[in-house]
Design an enzyme around this catalytic site. Structure first.
Site, short mmCIF file in Angstrom:
data_model
loop_
_atom_site.label_atom_id
_atom_site.label_comp_id
_atom_site.label_asym_id
_atom_site.label_seq_id
_atom_site.Cartn_x
_atom_site.Cartn_y
_atom_site.Cartn_z
N ASN A 10 0.74 -1.12 -0.13
CA ASN A 10 0.00 0.04 0.13
C ASN A 10 0.90 1.23 0.04
OD1 ASN A 10 -1.83 1.99 0.42
ND2 ASN A 10 -2.39 1.39 2.52
N LYS A 12 0.10 4.35 -0.31
CA LYS A 12 -0.68 5.38 0.40
C LYS A 12 -0.34 6.56 -0.51
CE LYS A 12 -0.12 3.10 4.99
NZ LYS A 12 0.14 3.37 6.25
N HIS A 94 -9.47 1.22 5.19
CA HIS A 94 -8.17 1.43 5.81
C HIS A 94 -8.27 2.46 7.26
CE1 HIS A 94 -4.02 2.56 6.67
NE2 HIS A 94 -3.56 1.39 5.92
N GLU A 96 -6.70 4.91 8.00
CA GLU A 96 -6.47 6.09 7.72
C GLU A 96 -7.61 6.74 7.00
OE1 GLU A 96 -2.81 5.36 5.79
OE2 GLU A 96 -1.66 4.86 7.56
N GLU A 164 -5.09 -4.93 10.65
CA GLU A 164 -3.97 -3.77 10.82
C GLU A 164 -4.28 -2.92 12.21
OE1 GLU A 164 -2.18 -2.44 6.94
OE2 GLU A 164 -3.76 -1.28 6.86
N GLY A 170 2.84 2.29 10.84
CA GLY A 170 3.89 3.29 10.70
C GLY A 170 4.68 3.61 11.88
N SER A 204 3.74 -2.24 10.20
CA SER A 204 5.22 -2.24 10.09
C SER A 204 5.79 -3.53 10.12
CB SER A 204 5.61 -1.91 11.78
OG SER A 204 5.17 -0.69 12.11
N GLY A 225 2.89 -1.13 4.25
CA GLY A 225 3.07 0.18 3.96
C GLY A 225 4.57 0.70 3.75
P1 13P Z 1 3.16 0.42 7.70
O1 13P Z 1 3.88 -0.91 7.12
O2 13P Z 1 4.22 1.62 7.03
O3 13P Z 1 3.16 0.40 9.11
O4 13P Z 1 1.69 0.49 6.95
C1 13P Z 1 0.86 -0.43 7.20
C2 13P Z 1 -0.26 -0.13 6.48
O5 13P Z 1 -1.00 0.78 6.94
C3 13P Z 1 -0.52 -0.93 5.08
O6 13P Z 1 -1.95 -0.75 4.77
#
Ligand code: 13P
Length: 246
Positions: A10, A12, A94, A96, A164, A170, A204, A225
Site C-alpha cells: 500500500n 498510500k 483502511h 487512515e 492492521e 507506521g 510495520s 506500507g
Molecule cells: P506500515 O507498514 O508503514 O506500518 O503501514 C501499514 C499499512 O497501513 C498498510 O496498509
C-alpha cells in the site's frame, strides 16, 4: 484446500512517475514466488503501473473506491474506473480512511459490494486503536468492524481481510506473534468462508519480522506500507512469503 498467500503493498500517498521502475525490479522475484503479489499505488499511477506489470504476475489495486457506480461525486473514483485502469483489487476501510474521512463500517460494506459488482477483490481492513487494546476490547472492536463491513454476499466470495492494529501502522511497533495469532484465529472464526478466506497482517511489516509473522498458521500474507516503497525491502518480504509454502 490451500489458501492463497497474498503480499500486498500500500503506497498510500507516495509515488510519482519516477517510482514506476519499482515494478520492473520486483517482477522477477514475484514470478518465482507462489504468493500473489499486489501493489496499490496512488490512483494517479494506477494505469501506468498496470501497463508496467503487463505480462508479469504482479497485480495492481486501488486504495479506496466510491460506493456508487458513477455520479456527481467530485474527486471520487468508482470501482469500475479502478478496474478500467487495470486494478484487480481495492483496499477498503483502511484506518487512515476511517480516521481522515470518517468512513464507517456501513460505508465500507457498500464500497465492498460495489467493488465485487465491478469485478474487484475488496481487501477489507480492520483493527483496533491502542486505547481499545489497552482496555482489552480488541476482539470486540474487530468483530464489530467485521460484522458491519463485510458485504451482503460474503458467504459466496473468497474474502481478503487485513488485520492492521492502528497503533502498529507506521510506528515500527508490531503486535506480538501471540497477539497476531490469536486475533487472526478470532477473525477466521467470524468469517462465513473460514477455510478459503485470506487474512493479511499489516502494521510495520519489514524484512526482519516478515518471516516470523508469515509463519503463523492463520496469517495468509501481509499488507505492507512503508516497506513497499522500497523494491529491495518489498522483495525480501515476498521471499519470506515464498518460504511459507515450503
Ligand atoms: P506500515 O507498514 O508503514 O506500518 O503501514 C501499514 C499499512 O497501513 C498498510 O496498509
Amino acid at each position: 484446500m490451500t489458501r492463497q498467500t497474498l503480499i500486498a503493498g500500500n503506497w498510500k500517498m507516495h509515488g510519482l512517475t519516477e517510482a514506476l521502475g519499482f515494478f520492473g525490479a520486483i517482477a522477477p522475484i514475484a514470478a518465482k514466488s507462489p504468493a500473489t503479489v499486489l501493489v496499490c499505488p496512488p490512483a494517479t499511477l494506477l494505469q501506468q503501473a498496470a501497463r508496467a506489470c503487463d505480462g508479469t504476475v504482479v497485480r495492481v489495486g486501488g486504495q479506496d473506491c466510491h460506493a456508487a457506480p458513477s455520479g456527481a461525486h467530485t474527486g471520487d473514483i468508482s470501482a469500475a474506473m479502478l478496474r478500467d485502469a487495470g486494478a484487480t483489487h481495492v483496499i477498503l476501510g483502511h484506518s487512515e480512511r476511517r480516521a481522515d474521512h470518517g468512513e464507517r463500517d456501513a460505508d465500507i460494506r457498500a464500497k465492498a459490494e460495489a467493488a465485487l459488482a465491478a469485478g474487484l477483490v475488496p481487501v477489507i481492513c480492520v483493527g483496533e486503536t491502542l486505547s481499545e487494546r489497552e482496555a482489552g476490547r480488541e476482539v470486540e472492536i474487530v468483530a464489530g468492524q467485521l460484522a458491519g463491513s463485510l458485504p451482503e454476499n460474503a458467504a459466496s466470495v473468497d474474502l481478503v481481510i487485513a488485520y492492521e492494529p492502528v497503533w502498529a501502522i507506521g510506528t515500527g511497533l508490531t503486535a506480538s506473534v501471540a497477539d497476531v495469532a490469536s486475533m487472526h484465529a478470532a477473525i477466521r472464526e467470524r468469517l462465513p468462508n473460514p477455510a478459503t478466506s485470506c487474512i493479511l497482517y499489516g502494521g510495520s511489516v519489514k524484512p526482519d519480522n516478515a518471516a516470523e509473522l508469515l509463519g503463523l498458521a492463520d496469517v495468509d500474507g501481509a499488507l505492507v506500507g512503508g516497506a513497499s516503497l522500497n523494491a529491495s525491502d518489498f522483495t525480501a518480504i515476498i521471499e519470506a512469503a515464498s518460504r511459507k509454502r515450503e
